[in-house]
Structure formats: structure tokens, C-alpha cells
Design a protein around this motif. Structure first.
Motif, PDB file in Angstrom:
ATOM      1  N   PHE A 130     -38.740  28.907  -8.189  1.00 14.18           N
ATOM      2  CA  PHE A 130     -39.102  28.882  -6.766  1.00 14.18           C
ATOM      3  C   PHE A 130     -39.926  27.631  -6.445  1.00 14.18           C
ATOM      4  O   PHE A 130     -39.741  27.000  -5.412  1.00 14.18           O
ATOM      5  N   MET A 131     -40.836  27.294  -7.360  1.00 19.46           N
ATOM      6  CA  MET A 131     -41.703  26.138  -7.100  1.00 19.46           C
ATOM      7  C   MET A 131     -40.925  24.834  -7.116  1.00 19.46           C
ATOM      8  O   MET A 131     -41.234  23.905  -6.384  1.00 19.46           O
ATOM      9  N   ILE A 132     -39.898  24.763  -7.975  1.00 21.58           N
ATOM     10  CA  ILE A 132     -39.062  23.555  -7.983  1.00 21.58           C
ATOM     11  C   ILE A 132     -38.347  23.444  -6.632  1.00 21.58           C
ATOM     12  O   ILE A 132     -38.268  22.368  -6.037  1.00 21.58           O
ATOM     13  N   LEU A 133     -37.871  24.597  -6.119  1.00 20.77           N
ATOM     14  CA  LEU A 133     -37.210  24.602  -4.806  1.00 20.77           C
ATOM     15  C   LEU A 133     -38.186  24.124  -3.720  1.00 20.77           C
ATOM     16  O   LEU A 133     -37.847  23.278  -2.881  1.00 20.77           O
ATOM     17  N   VAL A 134     -39.417  24.658  -3.761  1.00 18.66           N
ATOM     18  CA  VAL A 134     -40.436  24.251  -2.785  1.00 18.66           C
ATOM     19  C   VAL A 134     -40.689  22.743  -2.886  1.00 18.66           C
ATOM     20  O   VAL A 134     -40.679  22.019  -1.887  1.00 18.66           O
ATOM     21  N   GLY A 385     -35.860  14.777 -10.589  1.00 19.79           N
ATOM     22  CA  GLY A 385     -36.282  15.424  -9.345  1.00 19.79           C
ATOM     23  C   GLY A 385     -36.191  14.451  -8.182  1.00 19.79           C
ATOM     24  O   GLY A 385     -35.743  14.797  -7.086  1.00 19.79           O
ATOM     25  N   GLY A 386     -36.605  13.206  -8.442  1.00 17.57           N
ATOM     26  CA  GLY A 386     -36.536  12.181  -7.400  1.00 17.57           C
ATOM     27  C   GLY A 386     -35.107  11.897  -6.995  1.00 17.57           C
ATOM     28  O   GLY A 386     -34.780  11.830  -5.801  1.00 17.57           O
ATOM     29  N   ILE A 387     -34.238  11.759  -8.009  1.00 19.53           N
ATOM     30  CA  ILE A 387     -32.823  11.473  -7.713  1.00 19.53           C
ATOM     31  C   ILE A 387     -32.213  12.653  -6.948  1.00 19.53           C
ATOM     32  O   ILE A 387     -31.457  12.462  -5.993  1.00 19.53           O
ATOM     33  N   ALA A 388     -32.575  13.883  -7.349  1.00 21.85           N
ATOM     34  CA  ALA A 388     -32.041  15.062  -6.653  1.00 21.85           C
ATOM     35  C   ALA A 388     -32.433  15.020  -5.175  1.00 21.85           C
ATOM     36  O   ALA A 388     -31.607  15.289  -4.294  1.00 21.85           O
ATOM     37  N   SER A 389     -33.704  14.663  -4.893  1.00 25.59           N
ATOM     38  CA  SER A 389     -34.103  14.657  -3.488  1.00 25.59           C
ATOM     39  C   SER A 389     -33.427  13.521  -2.734  1.00 25.59           C
ATOM     40  O   SER A 389     -33.118  13.648  -1.547  1.00 25.59           O
ATOM     41  N   ILE A 390     -33.143  12.405  -3.423  1.00 26.71           N
ATOM     42  CA  ILE A 390     -32.390  11.318  -2.769  1.00 26.71           C
ATOM     43  C   ILE A 390     -30.981  11.800  -2.421  1.00 26.71           C
ATOM     44  O   ILE A 390     -30.490  11.606  -1.304  1.00 26.71           O
ATOM     45  N   LEU A 391     -30.319  12.467  -3.393  1.00 27.18           N
ATOM     46  CA  LEU A 391     -28.943  12.914  -3.157  1.00 27.18           C
ATOM     47  C   LEU A 391     -28.887  13.948  -2.039  1.00 27.18           C
ATOM     48  O   LEU A 391     -28.001  13.918  -1.195  1.00 27.18           O
ATOM     49  N   LEU A 392     -29.888  14.884  -2.023  1.00 24.55           N
ATOM     50  CA  LEU A 392     -29.912  15.894  -0.958  1.00 24.55           C
ATOM     51  C   LEU A 392     -30.126  15.243   0.405  1.00 24.55           C
ATOM     52  O   LEU A 392     -29.659  15.744   1.430  1.00 24.55           O
ATOM     53  N   ALA A 393     -30.847  14.123   0.406  1.00 27.94           N
ATOM     54  CA  ALA A 393     -31.176  13.476   1.678  1.00 27.94           C
ATOM     55  C   ALA A 393     -29.993  12.722   2.279  1.00 27.94           C
ATOM     56  O   ALA A 393     -30.070  12.247   3.409  1.00 27.94           O
ATOM     57  N   ILE A 394     -28.890  12.629   1.525  1.00 31.82           N
ATOM     58  CA  ILE A 394     -27.708  11.944   2.073  1.00 31.82           C
ATOM     59  C   ILE A 394     -27.231  12.669   3.322  1.00 31.82           C
ATOM     60  O   ILE A 394     -26.850  12.069   4.317  1.00 31.82           O
ATOM     61  N   ASN A 395     -27.273  14.012   3.283  1.00 34.22           N
ATOM     62  CA  ASN A 395     -26.924  14.823   4.452  1.00 34.22           C
ATOM     63  C   ASN A 395     -28.150  15.609   4.878  1.00 34.22           C
ATOM     64  O   ASN A 395     -28.285  16.775   4.561  1.00 34.22           O
ATOM     65  N   PRO A 396     -29.066  14.997   5.611  1.00 30.76           N
ATOM     66  CA  PRO A 396     -30.345  15.659   5.846  1.00 30.76           C
ATOM     67  C   PRO A 396     -30.248  16.842   6.803  1.00 30.76           C
ATOM     68  O   PRO A 396     -29.419  16.839   7.691  1.00 30.76           O
ATOM     69  N   PRO A 397     -31.105  17.888   6.600  1.00 29.22           N
ATOM     70  CA  PRO A 397     -31.177  18.963   7.584  1.00 29.22           C
ATOM     71  C   PRO A 397     -31.758  18.434   8.886  1.00 29.22           C
ATOM     72  O   PRO A 397     -32.360  17.360   8.918  1.00 29.22           O
ATOM     73  N   TRP A 406     -41.615  25.490   6.306  1.00 30.50           N
ATOM     74  CA  TRP A 406     -40.937  26.664   5.765  1.00 30.50           C
ATOM     75  C   TRP A 406     -41.193  26.752   4.253  1.00 30.50           C
ATOM     76  O   TRP A 406     -41.402  27.845   3.716  1.00 30.50           O
ATOM     77  N   ALA A 407     -41.220  25.597   3.590  1.00 29.87           N
ATOM     78  CA  ALA A 407     -41.494  25.586   2.143  1.00 29.87           C
ATOM     79  C   ALA A 407     -42.900  26.121   1.849  1.00 29.87           C
ATOM     80  O   ALA A 407     -43.120  26.756   0.816  1.00 29.87           O
ATOM     81  N   PHE A 408     -43.862  25.871   2.744  1.00 35.01           N
ATOM     82  CA  PHE A 408     -45.203  26.451   2.587  1.00 35.01           C
ATOM     83  C   PHE A 408     -45.099  27.967   2.447  1.00 35.01           C
ATOM     84  O   PHE A 408     -45.692  28.570   1.576  1.00 35.01           O
ATOM     85  N   GLY A 409     -44.333  28.566   3.364  1.00 38.09           N
ATOM     86  CA  GLY A 409     -44.202  30.021   3.374  1.00 38.09           C
ATOM     87  C   GLY A 409     -43.594  30.523   2.066  1.00 38.09           C
ATOM     88  O   GLY A 409     -44.054  31.523   1.505  1.00 38.09           O
ATOM     89  N   LEU A 410     -42.579  29.808   1.569  1.00 35.73           N
ATOM     90  CA  LEU A 410     -41.939  30.227   0.321  1.00 35.73           C
ATOM     91  C   LEU A 410     -42.951  30.217  -0.827  1.00 35.73           C
ATOM     92  O   LEU A 410     -42.990  31.125  -1.659  1.00 35.73           O
ATOM     93  N   ALA A 411     -43.795  29.187  -0.854  1.00 32.80           N
ATOM     94  CA  ALA A 411     -44.848  29.130  -1.881  1.00 32.80           C
ATOM     95  C   ALA A 411     -45.825  30.290  -1.695  1.00 32.80           C
ATOM     96  O   ALA A 411     -46.285  30.893  -2.663  1.00 32.80           O
ATOM     97  N   GLY A 412     -46.117  30.610  -0.415  1.00 40.78           N
ATOM     98  CA  GLY A 412     -47.050  31.701  -0.130  1.00 40.78           C
ATOM     99  C   GLY A 412     -46.497  33.048  -0.555  1.00 40.78           C
ATOM    100  O   GLY A 412     -47.247  33.938  -0.955  1.00 40.78           O
ATOM    101  N   VAL A 413     -45.185  33.209  -0.487  1.00 44.54           N
ATOM    102  CA  VAL A 413     -44.566  34.491  -0.822  1.00 44.54           C
ATOM    103  C   VAL A 413     -44.390  34.638  -2.331  1.00 44.54           C
ATOM    104  O   VAL A 413     -44.702  35.678  -2.908  1.00 44.54           O
ATOM    105  N   THR A 414     -43.898  33.591  -2.980  1.00 37.87           N
ATOM    106  CA  THR A 414     -43.475  33.744  -4.379  1.00 37.87           C
ATOM    107  C   THR A 414     -44.553  33.383  -5.392  1.00 37.87           C
ATOM    108  O   THR A 414     -44.469  33.786  -6.540  1.00 37.87           O
ATOM    109  N   ASN A 415     -45.556  32.605  -5.006  1.00 34.66           N
ATOM    110  CA  ASN A 415     -46.513  32.113  -5.985  1.00 34.66           C
ATOM    111  C   ASN A 415     -47.946  32.535  -5.710  1.00 34.66           C
ATOM    112  O   ASN A 415     -48.648  32.977  -6.614  1.00 34.66           O
TER     113      ASN A 415
END
Lengths: 548, 89
Positions: A130-134, A385-397, A406-415
Motif C-alpha cells: 500500500f505504501m509503495i502505491l501511495v 520507482g522513479g522510472i515507474a513514475s515517469i512511465l505512469l506520467a506518460i498518460n497523466p490523470p 487521495w493518497a494521503f487518505g490511503l496512507a491514513g487508512v492502511t498504515n
């Protein structure tokens, strides 16, 4: 007419940004010559002074959002967003007093390190995932922001900027480790503060504000004109429930963010960690207040001064105001400040990913590997991790700040519940931890608008998107599950062989500083009962209509 | 027992104080105030001032008390020794 905002002289911008990069590389290289062990890589050898650490904490926290996203959301949501943002300053003080000093005493690299020792391998791997996702979502936001800055202001195509600058940044973080990142983050904080506040003073002077010499607070002479032009600016707009939901989503959420907690462990001593928290509060309060002033000035300029900013350009408010009111070289410095802000947060995120993968997953599954190999895996993980975030950023939300929150909330729920309850209640066990993390994490993801857009709690786009409504339900559910499942499973004799009660008790006493063990300490059933009752009330409230 | 109680009470009250000071907007959303302070609406400037100087002040207090409690725990560790450990466990 749609105005395009771009520096007339991109070379100037590139020179300034290039110069700051060279500075960061040099500092990173020098700092890292001592980085020979995992401890030095992730927590700077636990030897960082209070002022440096306080500045670094602030700069890790102040992401690119300070320059790009926040002012845009102030432009759109106005005062409610300022109220939401104010409490983010609580992150480091609360981490420090609730669990930071305990985990520092334990010698943890990351919050999941504590979860592994406290709840065992399975719970820690779930928490780490979960933390890697956050961390990746957080890093992704910075990557997008950096690429957008280069694209729109220097004329470099988005994908080119993303890859060239993304890889340069990832390289610097991988080379620098935490010691480099900490020293650089401290420098970056000074750059961020200067590049934000000094140009803001110039903008306020140009607009005619008499308090331009102290922008964070002295802009009240613009208030009457603002109230005439836009009487609704100061309206709270939302119900108390909306303001309450900020606490579970963002205040508790920030307690689960690994890259913030790791800053507390870099302190040279507990006393130094507490002094760092004081510096953090002072400097962050200063820059946050300046951010609200920038948002205010932005709204003021668009409503009374005839500056037009299209919806699509809202994210660039800070830089546009500089382009309108300041010379071009000042704007170039502001861009360098924005990039610095993105860089320091990104380095915190990537180091957290490195620690999570090498320390919390690989070392947990394969404890016998050599320190050398472990360190090498750490470097590879940071880079990957850096390369993964670069690749994800090719098609940004669509909207980067919303997804960071939203990632704050996920950390608050799972950790966060696992750490808070784990530090303060001996009865918390691995069954409770796994149930809390998995079930509440799933609830949070399900009620978010990103997965099933029809299953949401409020139907108010930004409230659901920022995770305010989801966290108000899932955070209390997480606390309830952790406490109730632990309480019940501790009383099932068949399960006692699978629990490590004595080791848990010893760990808790030790991290609070005790050399002996007392049954009465950290064992309050009443405290746990009250937590469950309050959590249940909040969760039920979250399920009731929001009226939005 | 004394240092332990202090540690728990300090953490609970300090956490509550931080949350309160950082979320003054929540209080104003329940009890709206229509007044001005330093040229700003009270409901705008007070949360901002508390979110900066209020939190800053609390970090000073929290740092000081936290250090003192650490010292007390150390002292209790030294003075109690391990003599009564066997009785209570």
C-alpha cells in the motif's frame, strides 16, 4: 482570446534551472561519499542536525503543489481550500509526538519496518505494498508537475521534458541517498521560500498593496476591494461535516506517509527531532501563509485587475502572476523554485520506495542477503520507482493535486492506525492489523470515484476525489477492525501459538524508553473501547447523507 | 507509574491541542463569527494565524515536555531498578 503563457526567453529559464540542478548534484555527490550502509542511505546515518532536518522536513512536505496546485484550487474553491490546507502543518508535530520518537528509539528505517517487527511479515508486506502505491502516486504527481512546468513555460514538449528531466532527477536522487537528499532538501527549502515570497512581494507592490514588505500576512488593504468584487470569497460554503472530514482524511492521513515519518528518524537524537519539529512549524507556517496570500492575490488580480486565466491554466497561477507583474528573470527563478519543490518531495518519495522494497519486502523475505547486496537492491529500487513514475506520467490523470490528497487518505487508512495503535496498545496483533489494512483499504478504494464512479459517498467531485468522504468512513473502520479483531483473536486459545505476545510487549516497552516490563503500561481496554465507540460514531456519520 | 501516566496524558492532550489549533476552520463552521480582525474577516485570519503561530507555540511546548518526560522515564528506569519487575509481570 486564449492567452498562451510561456517565457519569451526559454534559454534564461533553462540556465537558471540548470544551475540549480548542478548545485543539487554537487551537494548530493559530496554528501553521499559517506553513504556506505543502508542506514546511511535511508536515514542519513541518523545524524542530521535540527535546523537542517526541520528545513528538510518542510521542503519534503512542500511539493510542487505549493507552486502549481494549491493556488489553483484556491482560485476554484476559495476559502474552504485554505481551511483544508492549514491543518497539513500538523503532520510532523503529530508524527513526532505520537510515534516518531518511539520509532526513532527503535531504530526503524520506515514505518513499515515497525509494522514488521510489531505484526510480522504478512502484515508488513501488505502495508509496504500500500505504501509503495501511495509513494508512487505522490511521486507521479511531482513528475507530471515538473514535465508540465517545462512544457508550458519553456516550450519543451511534455514527453521530452518528462523523460529528460525525470531521468536527471531520478539519477540525482539515486546518487545522493538520504544524506544528499537531506542537505539538498534544506537548500531547496530556502530556495522555495525565497523564490515564492520575494516575487510575491514584488507582485503585491505592483498591485498597490501597502503591506508588500511582508506578503504572508499584510494584504488586508486589498480585502475591501475583494469583498466588493467577489463577496463570496470568504464564504465557508460547506457544512461542518465537510470540515470535520479533513481530520480523518488529511490529519490522520499525513501520519501514515512514509517519506514524512522517515525524516523524524534522520534526527541525531530525540531532542534534535523535537527541535526539528519546531523549525518545521515555523518555516512551513511562513510559506503556507504566503501560499494563501498568493491565492488571494490571484483571485484579486482576476476579479479586479483584469487578468484573465483560463480554467486549463489555473495550475499556473503563481507563474502567470509573475509573468504579468515581474520581469522575466524573476519568473525564471520562480520556475527554479517550483522545480526544487517538486525535486525535494520526489526524492523523499523515491527513497521511501527504495526503503520499502529493499528493507521491508526483500529483507523480510530473504533476511540472509549481504548488506552490500541489500544496498544495491535499494539503489535499484529507488531508480526503478522513479522510472515507474515517469512511465505512469506518460498518460497523466486529470488533476494532480486531487490525486496526491487521495493518497494521503490511503496512507491514513492502511498504515496510520497500525502504527498508532501498535505503539500505544499491547493487545494489537497481526490478525487485527491484516484485517484493518486489507478491508478498510478495499473500502477506501471502492468508494473512491476512480474505480467505480457510481459508488461514492457524496457525489461532490472534489470531496470524493480528494478522499475526504472515503477516509471519513474507512479510517474509523480501520481502527475498529484493528482493535476488535485483535481483542477477539487474543482470547481464542487455538490462535495463541501464532501470536508473539511476549515479544510485542517487550518491543512496546523498549520503544517508549523503558528498560523493564510492567503489565499496566500501554494496556488500556477502556482507551481501546473509547476509540472503537468514537470511530463507530464517525463511520456512521460518514454514511449519512452529506447534503452536497 | 508517574512517568508512564504523564507520557500517555501528554500525548492525548497534546494531540487534541494540535488538532484543535490546526482545525479552527471546523470550529468556525459550527459557530460562525461575523467580525473583522486586522482588516480581515475573523473566520479567515484566525485559522491562518492559529495554523502558524498556534502550532509553532505548541511545538515549543511539546518539545520541552517531551524531553522532560524522556528524562523522567530514564530516572524511573534507574531508581526502580528491576526489583519490582518480577512482582508485577
Amino acid at each position: 482570446m486564449e492567452q498562451s503563457w510561456q517565457l519569451d526567453n526559454p534559454i534564461l529559464g533553462l540556465i537558471v534551472v540548470g544551475a540549480t540542478f548542478v548545485l543539487f548534484y554537487i551537494v548530493g555527490f559530496i554528501s553521499n561519499r559517506q553513504s556506505k550502509s543502508a542506514k546511511e542511505l535511508y536515514v542519513g546515518g541518523s545524524n542530521v542536525g535540527a535546523i537542517t532536518n526541520g528545513l528538510a522536513m518542510a521542503s519534503t512536505y512542500m511539493s510542487l503543489a505549493t507552486f502549481l496546485g494549491i493556488t489553483a484550487l484556491i482560485l476554484q474553491l476559495q476559502v474552504p481550500f485554505i481551511m483544508l490546507w492549514i491543518q497539513l502543518i500538523l503532520a510532523i508535530p503529530l508524527i513526532t509526538i505520537i510515534y516518531g520518537t518511539s520509532l526513532r528509539r527503535m531504530g526503524a528505517f520506515s514505518p513499515t519496518h515497525f509494522i514488521r517487527d510489531r505484526y510480522g511479515t504478512t502484515a508488513s508486506i501488505i502495508a509496504a505494498l500500500f505504501m509503495i502505491l501511495v509513494s508512487i502516486m505522490y511521486a507521479l504527481g511531482q513528475m507530471i508537475g515538473i514535465a508540465i512546468t517545462f512544457e508550458t513555460l519553456l516550450g519543451i514538449p511534455y514527453i521530452t521534458g518528462l523523460f529528460i528531466f525525470g531521468i536527471l532527477i531520478v539519477g540525482y536522487i539515486t546518487i545522493g541517498g538520504m544524506a544528499g537528499a537531506t542537505n539538498n532538501a534544506a537548500i531547496q527549502m530556502v530556495i522555495i521560500a525565497l523564490m515564492f515570497i520575494v516575487p510575491l512581494a514584488a507582485i503585491m507592490k505592483a498591485i498597490g498593496a501597502s503591506g508588500w514588505y511582508f506578503p504572508p500576512l499584510l494584504y488586508s488593504d486589498m480585502v475591501p476591494a475583494m469583498m466588493d468584487a467577489l463577496p463570496s470569497f470568504f464564504d465557508y460554503q460547506f457544512s461542518p461535516k465537510w470540515y470535520f472530514s479533513i481530520i480523518p482524511a488529511l490529519t490522520i492521513g499525513a501520519l501514515g506517509l512514509p517519506h514524512l515519518a522517515m525524516r523524524v528518524y534522520t534526527a541525531s537524537s530525540l531532542k534534535s527531532a523535537r527541535s526539528a519539529m519546531v523549525w518545521f512549524a515555523f518555516i512551513l507556517g511562513l510559506v503556507f501563509s504566503a501560499t494563501y496570500a498568493m491565492g488571494f492575490v490571484g483571485v484579486f488580480a482576476t476579479t479586479t485587475q483584469g487578468v484573465t486565466i483560463s480554467d486549463g491554466d489555473a495550475d499556473k497561477l503563481t507563474i502567470i502572476l509573475n509573468m504579468v507583474y515581474n520581469p522575466e528573470w524573476v519568473t525564471a527563478l520562480v520556475i527554479a523554485g517550483a522545480i526544487s519543490a517538486g525535486l525535494s518531495t520526489l526524492s523523499g518519495n523515491l527513497l521511501a520506495i527504495g526503503a520499502l522494497i529493499s528493507q521491508d519486502i526483500i529483507s523480510t523475505l530473504k533476511p540472509d542477503i549481504s548488506q552490500r547486496l541489500n544496498l544495491r537492491i535499494g539503489f535499484i529500487a529507488i531508480f526503478a520507482g522513479g522510472i515507474a513514475s515517469i512511465l505512469l506520467a506518460i498518460n497523466p490523470p486529470a488533476f494532480l493535486v486531487v490525486s496526491i490528497l487521495w493518497a494521503f487518505g490511503l496512507a491514513g487508512v492502511t498504515n496510520a492506525p497500525l502504527i498508532i495503535v501498535g505503539v500505544w496498545w499491547k493487545e494489537a496483533n497481526k490478525f487485527g492489523a491484516i484485517a484493518a489494512s486489507v478491508v478498510a483499504g478495499a473500502i477506501y478504494i471502492i468508494v473512491s470515484p476512480f474505480v467505480f464512479p457510481s459508488i461514492v459517498l457524496t457525489g461532490h467531485g472534489v470531496t470524493d476525489g480528494m478522499g475526504l468522504s472515503g477516509a471519513m468512513l474507512a479510517v474509523p473502520v480501520s481502527f475498529i477492525l484493528l482493535i476488535v479483531v485483535s481483542y477477539i483473536t487474543n482470547r481464542i486459545p487455538a490462535l495463541s501459538g501464532k501470536l508473539t505476545k511476549q515479544a510485542d510487549i517487550e518491543l512496546i516497552e523498549r520503544i517508549h524508553g523503558w528498560k523493564d516490563i510492567k503489565a499496566y503500561r500501554y494496556n488500556s481496554t477502556i482507551g481501546a473501547g473509547i476509540t472503537v465507540a468514537v470511530s463507530a460514531a464517525v463511520a456512521i456519520w460518514a454514511l449519512m447523507p452529506w447534503g452536497m | 507509574m508517574k512517568a508512564y501516566k504523564k507520557e500517555v496524558q501528554f500525548t492525548i492532550w497534546m494531540t487534541a491541542a494540535f488538532i484543535l489549533v490546526g482545525n479552527v476552520g471546523l470550529i468556525f463552521s459550527v459557530f460562525p463569527v461575523d467580525a473583522m480582525l486586522f482588516g480581515f474577516p475573523v473566520m479567515y485570519i484566525v485559522p491562518i494565524l492559529m495554523g502558524w503561530f498556534g502550532v509553532f507555540l505548541l511545538t515549543l511546548i511539546a518539545g520541552r515536555i517531551g524531553n522532560r518526560i524522556d528524562d523522567e522515564i530514564e530516572r524511573e528506569n534507574d531508581t526502580l531498578g528491576h526489583a519490582d519487575e518480577a512482582k508485577e509481570v
